[in-house]
Enzyme design. Structure first.
Site, PDB file in Angstrom:
ATOM      1  N   LYS A   1     -10.084   3.106  14.174  1.00 12.58           N
ATOM      2  CA  LYS A   1      -8.736   3.424  14.664  1.00 12.58           C
ATOM      3  C   LYS A   1      -8.740   3.606  16.181  1.00 12.58           C
ATOM      4  O   LYS A   1      -7.818   3.163  16.871  1.00 12.58           O
ATOM      5  CB  LYS A   1      -8.194   4.691  13.977  1.00 12.58           C
ATOM      6  CG  LYS A   1      -7.862   4.487  12.501  1.00 12.58           C
ATOM      7  CD  LYS A   1      -6.713   3.512  12.322  1.00 12.58           C
ATOM      8  CE  LYS A   1      -6.453   3.167  10.865  1.00 12.58           C
ATOM      9  NZ  LYS A   1      -5.528   2.040  10.662  1.00 12.58           N
TER      10      LYS A   1
ATOM     11  N   TYR B   1     -14.533   4.641   9.976  1.00 10.55           N
ATOM     12  CA  TYR B   1     -13.084   4.539   9.805  1.00 10.55           C
ATOM     13  C   TYR B   1     -12.382   5.071  11.063  1.00 10.55           C
ATOM     14  O   TYR B   1     -11.510   4.416  11.640  1.00 10.55           O
ATOM     15  CB  TYR B   1     -12.622   5.321   8.566  1.00 10.55           C
ATOM     16  CG  TYR B   1     -11.142   5.606   8.596  1.00 10.55           C
ATOM     17  CD1 TYR B   1     -10.227   4.606   8.329  1.00 10.55           C
ATOM     18  CD2 TYR B   1     -10.652   6.874   8.947  1.00 10.55           C
ATOM     19  CE1 TYR B   1      -8.860   4.856   8.400  1.00 10.55           C
ATOM     20  CE2 TYR B   1      -9.305   7.131   9.024  1.00 10.55           C
ATOM     21  CZ  TYR B   1      -8.410   6.122   8.745  1.00 10.55           C
ATOM     22  OH  TYR B   1      -7.068   6.357   8.838  1.00 10.55           O
TER      23      TYR B   1
ATOM     24  N   SER C   1      -4.118   7.186  13.379  1.00  7.72           N
ATOM     25  CA  SER C   1      -4.423   8.390  12.615  1.00  7.72           C
ATOM     26  C   SER C   1      -4.749   9.536  13.550  1.00  7.72           C
ATOM     27  O   SER C   1      -5.297   9.328  14.642  1.00  7.72           O
ATOM     28  CB  SER C   1      -5.636   8.093  11.731  1.00  7.72           C
ATOM     29  OG  SER C   1      -6.174   9.293  11.223  1.00  7.72           O
TER      30      SER C   1
ATOM     31  N   GLY D   1       0.829  -1.214   0.000  1.00  6.96           N
ATOM     32  CA  GLY D   1       0.000   0.000   0.000  1.00  6.96           C
ATOM     33  C   GLY D   1       0.858   1.256   0.000  1.00  6.96           C
ATOM     34  O   GLY D   1       2.094   1.191  -0.061  1.00  6.96           O
TER      35      GLY D   1
ATOM     36  N   ASN E   1      -6.336  -2.830  -2.601  1.00  3.16           N
ATOM     37  CA  ASN E   1      -6.273  -1.393  -2.859  1.00  3.16           C
ATOM     38  C   ASN E   1      -4.915  -0.992  -3.431  1.00  3.16           C
ATOM     39  O   ASN E   1      -4.448   0.122  -3.224  1.00  3.16           O
ATOM     40  CB  ASN E   1      -6.550  -0.648  -1.539  1.00  3.16           C
ATOM     41  CG  ASN E   1      -6.996   0.772  -1.777  1.00  3.16           C
ATOM     42  OD1 ASN E   1      -7.498   1.101  -2.850  1.00  3.16           O
ATOM     43  ND2 ASN E   1      -6.768   1.629  -0.808  1.00  3.16           N
TER      44      ASN E   1
HETATM   45  N1  UFG Z   1     -10.211  18.972   0.313  1.00  2.00           N
HETATM   46  C1  UFG Z   1     -10.745  19.822  -0.623  1.00  2.00           C
HETATM   47  N2  UFG Z   1     -11.054  19.325  -1.851  1.00  2.00           N
HETATM   48  C2  UFG Z   1     -10.850  18.005  -2.175  1.00  2.00           C
HETATM   49  C3  UFG Z   1     -10.286  17.159  -1.199  1.00  2.00           C
HETATM   50  C4  UFG Z   1      -9.999  17.678   0.040  1.00  2.00           C
HETATM   51  O1  UFG Z   1     -10.958  21.013  -0.374  1.00  2.00           O
HETATM   52  O2  UFG Z   1     -11.160  17.627  -3.300  1.00  2.00           O
HETATM   53  C5  UFG Z   1      -9.890  19.513   1.628  1.00  2.00           C
HETATM   54  C6  UFG Z   1     -10.683  18.862   2.738  1.00  2.00           C
HETATM   55  O3  UFG Z   1     -11.934  19.459   2.878  1.00  2.00           O
HETATM   56  C7  UFG Z   1      -9.752  19.071   3.919  1.00  2.00           C
HETATM   57  C8  UFG Z   1      -8.356  19.028   3.305  1.00  2.00           C
HETATM   58  O4  UFG Z   1      -8.535  19.237   1.918  1.00  2.00           O
HETATM   59  O5  UFG Z   1      -9.966  20.334   4.432  1.00  2.00           O
HETATM   60  C9  UFG Z   1      -7.669  17.698   3.496  1.00  2.00           C
HETATM   61  O6  UFG Z   1      -8.554  16.691   3.083  1.00  2.00           O
HETATM   62  P1  UFG Z   1      -8.089  15.187   2.854  1.00  2.00           P
HETATM   63  O7  UFG Z   1      -9.290  14.407   2.426  1.00  2.00           O
HETATM   64  O8  UFG Z   1      -6.887  15.139   1.992  1.00  2.00           O
HETATM   65  O9  UFG Z   1      -7.607  14.762   4.297  1.00  2.00           O
HETATM   66  P2  UFG Z   1      -8.423  14.696   5.662  1.00  2.00           P
HETATM   67  O10 UFG Z   1      -7.687  15.575   6.597  1.00  2.00           O
HETATM   68  O11 UFG Z   1      -9.853  14.926   5.514  1.00  2.00           O
HETATM   69  O12 UFG Z   1      -8.296  13.159   5.984  1.00  2.00           O
HETATM   70  C10 UFG Z   1      -7.083  12.629   6.336  1.00  2.00           C
HETATM   71  C11 UFG Z   1      -6.997  11.160   5.959  1.00  2.00           C
HETATM   72  C12 UFG Z   1      -7.937  10.354   6.785  1.00  2.00           C
HETATM   73  C13 UFG Z   1      -7.799  10.669   8.235  1.00  2.00           C
HETATM   74  C14 UFG Z   1      -7.932  12.158   8.462  1.00  2.00           C
HETATM   75  C15 UFG Z   1      -7.723  12.526   9.881  1.00  2.00           C
HETATM   76  O13 UFG Z   1      -7.307  10.981   4.600  1.00  2.00           O
HETATM   77  O14 UFG Z   1      -7.622   8.986   6.577  1.00  2.00           O
HETATM   78  O15 UFG Z   1      -6.947  12.816   7.700  1.00  2.00           O
HETATM   79  O16 UFG Z   1      -8.069  13.869  10.084  1.00  2.00           O
HETATM   80  F1  UFG Z   1      -8.752  10.056   8.953  1.00  2.00           F
END
Ligand code: UFG
Length: 337
Positions: A154, A150, A125, A11, A36
């Site tokens: 964790k 999810y 996480s 992964g 995946n």
């Molecule tokens: N975002 C956008 N547009 C997109 C994708 C993301 O604006 O198309 C923003 C999200 O709203 C967020 C930031 O970018 O504000 C980061 O988003 P991600 O989805 O990249 O990451 P997250 O912080 O939401 O999630 C990550 C991991 C999860 C974990 C989480 C813990 O992907 O596995 O952090 O906070 F659970």
């Protein structure tokens, strides 16, 4: 040389950790069910390493198959990555997530007991913190109610490990709480494989820059942050991989510990900053639009990294610029392949 079972070793974070382990004289044994990921990662690993590491195509929830791997390999330690990780999908398919993420951990812990394997590095996480009351967040911050199956998987996994450690005096564990891993190996031979529409920010940016997606939607610009967009702690995946080696080295000098460590840069960047940095360092355009907030998003989270610095003598070495350059290099590699 210590043998380390790396579940989910094909992964995204697992494959980068395999490279780091070999660079530090550990022998990684990959276990992956390839649900995946795919052969491209193994080919990339072979090219980077000059040989193909040992790979078992095994599902970690399958006790019998895992028993066979443990008896054949007689590992000294386990790094347990294997898990599903898409927040949105976990809400639609909670049982799939609980089965995979919890059952695989139970199988690993049970076999570690049966085979007297005493060192475990677990992939956790920063999601366990939810929206923390204090920023930067440290490891003592009490977990908040999880906003997705999810996230809950964790939290439960951490508790299962804490309880098992309390009951088994030989066991030593680290719970590594990842912030937002991004980027790819600088060779662009391994990285995160996209399946379907990316959920995460950086793969979405790179696919938009590559013309695969029409535009990036920024999920909300009305948060109470400097520019109104959410703040996260982005960490280069190679830095993250290096921390796993440090965790293993640290564990070997401990007895019966179960410690959580934050793995981040220790600083936050907004969504807008990430997009602007990507455009600047790669000199490519990214179409953006501002959309509504994404449900379940926390406004900001970034790590207090003093504990990991002091105990594991680890800190990030790569900048956001470098991570976003490597992410783009990997995207171009995928597009050309
Ligand atoms: N975002 C956008 N547009 C997109 C994708 C993301 O604006 O198309 C923003 C999200 O709203 C967020 C930031 O970018 O504000 C980061 O988003 P991600 O989805 O990249 O990451 P997250 O912080 O939401 O999630 C990550 C991991 C999860 C974990 C989480 C813990 O992907 O596995 O952090 O906070 F659970």
């Amino acid at each position: 040389m210590k043998k380390v079972l790396v579940t989910g070793g094909a992964g995204y974070i697992g494959c980068h950790t395999v490279v780091e382990l070999l660079n530090h004289d550990f022998i990684p044994i990959i276990i992956d069910n390839f649900s995946n990921t795919d052969e491209r990662i193994l080919q990339g690993l072979e090219e980077i390493l000059g040989f193909m590491p040992i790979v078992y195509r095994t599902d970690c929830t399958d006790y019998k198959a895992m028993h066979e791997v443990f008896s054949l390999e007689k590992p000294d330690a386990v790094i347990h990555f294997a898990a599903f990780k898409a927040v949105g999908e976990s809400t639609a398919h909670p049982l799939k997530y609980y089965h995979n993420n919890i059952d695989s951990l139970l199988v690993v812990l049970r076999l570690m007991d049966e085979f007297n394997v005493n060192e475990l590095v677990f992939s956790s996480s920063c999601t366990v913190y939810g929206q923390p009351a204090m920023l930067p967040v440290n490891e003592n911050c009490p977990p908040q109610q999880a906003t997705s199956p999810y996230g809950y998987s964790k939290q439960v996994s951490e508790q299962i490990i804490i309880d098992t450690c309390a009951a088994r005096p030989q066991l030593k564990c680290t719970l590594l709480r990842y912030f937002n891993p991004i980027g790819a190996h600088p060779s662009a031979l391994i990285g995160e494989l996209p399946y379907g529409i990316p959920n995460n920010l950086v793969p979405y940016i790179t696919q938009t820059a590559a013309g695969i997606r029409e535009k990036l939607t920024i999920h909300g610009n009305d948060y109470s942050t400097n520019d109104g967009t959410c703040i996260r702690d982005y960490i280069h995946v190679c830095d993250l991989a290096a921390a796993h080696v440090k965790a293993l080295e640290w564990l070997s000098g401990q007895s019966n510990v179960c410690e959580a460590f934050n793995l981040g840069q220790g600083k936050g960047n907004s969504v807008k900053e990430v997009v602007d940095t990507f455009v600047r360092v790669n000199n490519v355009a990214v179409n953006i639009e501002i959309g509504p907030r994404r449900s379940g998003d926390v406004e900001q989270v970034y790590a207090d990294v003093s504990k990991v610095k002091n105990a594991l003598h680890w800190q990030t070495e790569r900048s956001l610029d470098e991570a976003l350059k490597d992410a783009w290099k990997w995207q171009r590699h995928l597009t050309q392949a």
